[in-house]
Design an enzyme around this catalytic site. Sequence first.
Site, PDB file in Angstrom:
ATOM      1  N   ASP A 183      33.272  59.926  -3.094  1.00 30.00           N
ATOM      2  CA  ASP A 183      33.975  60.740  -2.100  1.00 30.00           C
ATOM      3  C   ASP A 183      34.603  59.878  -0.998  1.00 30.00           C
ATOM      4  O   ASP A 183      33.950  59.011  -0.418  1.00 30.00           O
ATOM      5  CB  ASP A 183      32.949  61.695  -1.487  1.00 30.00           C
ATOM      6  N   SER A 235      38.354  64.660  -0.167  1.00 27.99           N
ATOM      7  CA  SER A 235      37.358  65.547  -0.744  1.00 27.99           C
ATOM      8  C   SER A 235      37.916  66.960  -0.920  1.00 27.99           C
ATOM      9  O   SER A 235      38.920  67.148  -1.601  1.00 27.99           O
ATOM     10  CB  SER A 235      36.097  65.536   0.134  1.00 27.99           C
TER      11      SER A 235
END
Length: 349
Positions: A195, A50
């Site tokens: 993610d 991320s």
Amino acid sequence: MKRILSIDGGGIRGIIPGMFLVALEKRLQDTSGNPQAHLSDYFDFFAGTSTGGILTALLLSPSNENPTKPRFSAQEAVDIYINHGTEIFSTSNWRRFLNRFGLLSELYNAGTFEKVLLDYFADSKLSELIKPSIFTAYNIELRKNHLFRQQKSISHGDSRDFYLRDVCRATAAAPTYFSVAEIFSISNTRYTLLDGGMFAHNPSIVALLEVLKTFKTFKIDDIHILSLGTGATKKSYEYEDFKKMRSISIGPALVDIVTSSVSESNDYFLKQLFSSVKRSGNYKRIEPHNLSSIDPAMDAASKTNIQRIISLADKMISENEHELDLLAEDLVKDQKNRNDNSMWRFLKN
């Protein structure tokens, strides 16, 4: 000796590990006497999830003038949050209203985020990064983890190569915040990704396994990991409040719980693993443990909160001054003792 740098997810709190790396890069320059020294000179393998994936991509993006050197300094990497954080995590009151009642699947329009990534990375590719690295994501259609491997993009060509802007878009596609990333490899294979924090908020263990697999060994006593976190929120959710939450509004709470628990678990496993071979010092985990001075939400990117995060990061750096000095000395000494600093060269043949 193999050295790994791993950076957690955490949205706008990416400023925290980013600033620590700015301080470390400055110490490396001072200790080595080389004002052009970069973090990429001292670590063999990089991992990011991320916001940590975005930092990693910036630190390893090649310079236009010299593809073996990074385009961005550590300070220029962290500036993406300071200069664009508020812009990326901004939305209209109408969109917030619709999202609250479940009429939108994500709070933020990914178009702004994608434009910033395009400005920074243009058409740079995963295969062009200057050091071996790995980025995490999750494939919602195949229901499996997806790992962007820099070395595999080199060895397998266009079918496993991606534009860096798409890698960053995918690894940071946090549920309820941004829409699922629909991206394509250079050979035009489609992927729908979320993610990577869903399974590897702290990607240290992913990096360790990748290094062990590459070198075909189970030996970990010559591996050193520097794992940088964005801070554990430890926000308490009351039973009655949680029970009454609308299904759409419970999403961010679940993301927080999942990512925090995954990060804590991986940290625990690695500590136990290195302790079992009497190499506890080979795994260093650095992050702030008290986030009470900031709004810890990953999208809390107001200018005021960004300044508070900067202050918190500065405090963390001050508390780790001795650790920074020792780390810089160790990294510089290790580099001088190596006959060949390109330990992964055989993978490019």
